[in-house]
Design a protein around this motif. Sequence first.
Motif, mmCIF file in Angstrom:
data_model
loop_
_atom_site.group_PDB
_atom_site.id
_atom_site.type_symbol
_atom_site.label_atom_id
_atom_site.label_comp_id
_atom_site.label_asym_id
_atom_site.label_seq_id
_atom_site.Cartn_x
_atom_site.Cartn_y
_atom_site.Cartn_z
ATOM 1 N N LYS A 157 -14.102 -17.148 -21.488
ATOM 2 C CA LYS A 157 -15.208 -16.678 -20.557
ATOM 3 C C LYS A 157 -14.719 -16.491 -19.167
ATOM 4 N N TYR A 158 -14.979 -15.076 -18.694
ATOM 5 C CA TYR A 158 -14.709 -14.821 -17.454
ATOM 6 C C TYR A 158 -15.078 -15.865 -16.245
ATOM 7 N N GLU A 159 -16.279 -16.349 -16.472
ATOM 8 C CA GLU A 159 -16.764 -17.417 -15.493
ATOM 9 C C GLU A 159 -15.868 -18.659 -15.617
ATOM 10 N N ASP A 160 -15.356 -19.113 -16.531
ATOM 11 C CA ASP A 160 -14.648 -20.098 -16.670
ATOM 12 C C ASP A 160 -13.403 -19.849 -15.986
ATOM 13 N N MET A 161 -13.004 -18.718 -15.994
ATOM 14 C CA MET A 161 -11.715 -18.253 -15.405
ATOM 15 C C MET A 161 -11.934 -18.383 -13.845
ATOM 16 N N LYS A 162 -13.012 -17.873 -13.324
ATOM 17 C CA LYS A 162 -13.535 -17.964 -11.888
ATOM 18 C C LYS A 162 -13.597 -19.396 -11.506
ATOM 19 N N CYS A 218 -2.294 -14.625 -9.545
ATOM 20 C CA CYS A 218 -3.047 -13.867 -10.404
ATOM 21 C C CYS A 218 -4.706 -14.375 -9.822
ATOM 22 N N SER A 219 -4.829 -14.716 -8.722
ATOM 23 C CA SER A 219 -6.274 -14.636 -8.062
ATOM 24 C C SER A 219 -6.492 -13.153 -7.841
ATOM 25 N N THR A 233 -4.762 -9.471 -18.388
ATOM 26 C CA THR A 233 -3.908 -8.755 -18.598
ATOM 27 C C THR A 233 -2.634 -8.972 -17.598
ATOM 28 N N GLU A 234 -2.713 -9.250 -16.527
ATOM 29 C CA GLU A 234 -1.984 -9.646 -15.346
ATOM 30 C C GLU A 234 -1.274 -11.203 -15.807
ATOM 31 N N ILE A 235 -2.317 -12.031 -16.283
ATOM 32 C CA ILE A 235 -1.914 -13.436 -16.479
ATOM 33 C C ILE A 235 -0.998 -13.422 -17.813
ATOM 34 N N ILE A 236 -1.312 -12.650 -18.816
ATOM 35 C CA ILE A 236 -0.551 -12.490 -20.179
ATOM 36 C C ILE A 236 0.516 -11.888 -19.730
ATOM 37 N N THR A 237 0.720 -10.940 -18.849
ATOM 38 C CA THR A 237 2.064 -10.121 -18.658
ATOM 39 C C THR A 237 2.927 -11.359 -17.820
ATOM 40 N N LEU A 281 -9.310 -21.434 -12.740
ATOM 41 C CA LEU A 281 -8.283 -20.559 -13.055
ATOM 42 C C LEU A 281 -7.076 -21.271 -13.288
ATOM 43 N N PRO A 282 -6.530 -22.328 -12.887
ATOM 44 C CA PRO A 282 -5.428 -23.018 -13.432
ATOM 45 C C PRO A 282 -5.735 -23.637 -14.887
ATOM 46 N N SER A 283 -6.794 -24.211 -15.318
ATOM 47 C CA SER A 283 -7.036 -24.351 -16.591
ATOM 48 C C SER A 283 -7.089 -23.253 -17.617
ATOM 49 N N ALA A 284 -7.437 -22.322 -17.144
ATOM 50 C CA ALA A 284 -7.763 -20.924 -18.092
ATOM 51 C C ALA A 284 -6.262 -20.594 -18.260
ATOM 52 N N ILE A 285 -5.338 -20.740 -17.369
ATOM 53 C CA ILE A 285 -3.781 -20.014 -17.442
ATOM 54 C C ILE A 285 -3.253 -21.055 -18.329
ATOM 55 N N VAL A 286 -3.332 -22.304 -18.258
ATOM 56 C CA VAL A 286 -2.890 -23.128 -19.018
ATOM 57 C C VAL A 286 -3.232 -23.058 -20.461
#
Length: 301
Positions: A199-204, A234-235, A60-64, A207-212
């Motif tokens: 996937k949550y684990e990929d975000m962990k 967003c950490s 939610t925070e990332i998208i916001t 994180l930079p790649s997940a945000i992009v």
Amino acid sequence: MSMVVVSTVSNMSEYDRSVDGIRYPWATTDEILEAMKTFEVREDDVWLISYRKSGTTWATEIITVLSCGCDFTKRDETNPLEHTCFLDLLKPNMTEFAHVTATKKPSPRIIMGTHFQSRHMPRELITKKPKIVYVARNPKDVAVSLYYFHKSNKLLKTFKTWNECFQAFYDGDLVGGSWFDMNLYWWNRRNDDNVLFVKYEDMKEDLPSAIVKISEFLGWPVPEGKLEEVVKHCSFGSMKNNKKQHWYTESGLFDSSMSPFMRKGLVGDWKNYFTVSQNEAFDKLYEEKMKGSGLKFRYKL
């Protein structure tokens, strides 16, 4: 239909009930479930969907932040409850149902944290094809996080022991229904043009790649030179210390003395709770439920 909601949840008469075989807290009223059948979805909506305790607040925070153009001054001025629509629950001090409020919001709307199983999702979600970000987390860590979430959430009954929580999760007999049903449904839609399965684990892990990846999917690019700042903001540690993320605690729905709303955020904490026999039984169940799906999770990093 407008309404006034009481400011306390301490006098509730029951914690949950079963609707079409799925448990819902009393705050997910029959009126909310009925309204979802005809809720008008817009093609330019952005929806965040997840099973509970799968990284919903994080995503939610990332998208916001992305929706604000990564402008942190603008983000700080944004009230999460006003900026986004959470359709699932009545909350203290609400003056009308969230689905009513959502109809009045200008496009593009951001509809966050929806935990409905597919059978109770708005029917137009499939035909109108809005952007949908689905966040999935390995079920063992979800089960442990739910154990503590139930301890602190005043909308949910408290499991007396970890064993009791494990059995309810194993059986799919807890608020939100089956983890397997929900995740398999959205995994099977992962190739739809309007669906991003994260996937949550990929975000962990990255994180930079997940945000992009999320930004490119939504068409909200991270401005040049801003990615490092977005990642830091967003950490998990930054969010845990950010008062903007404590609205749930301050709402009166959550007793943080029992367990903090944002607890550990780790991958692999399940090892501190699952017994050998529970782990073996759950692995067998996973193979049965997810056979042929190709959906696999990492249980440690």
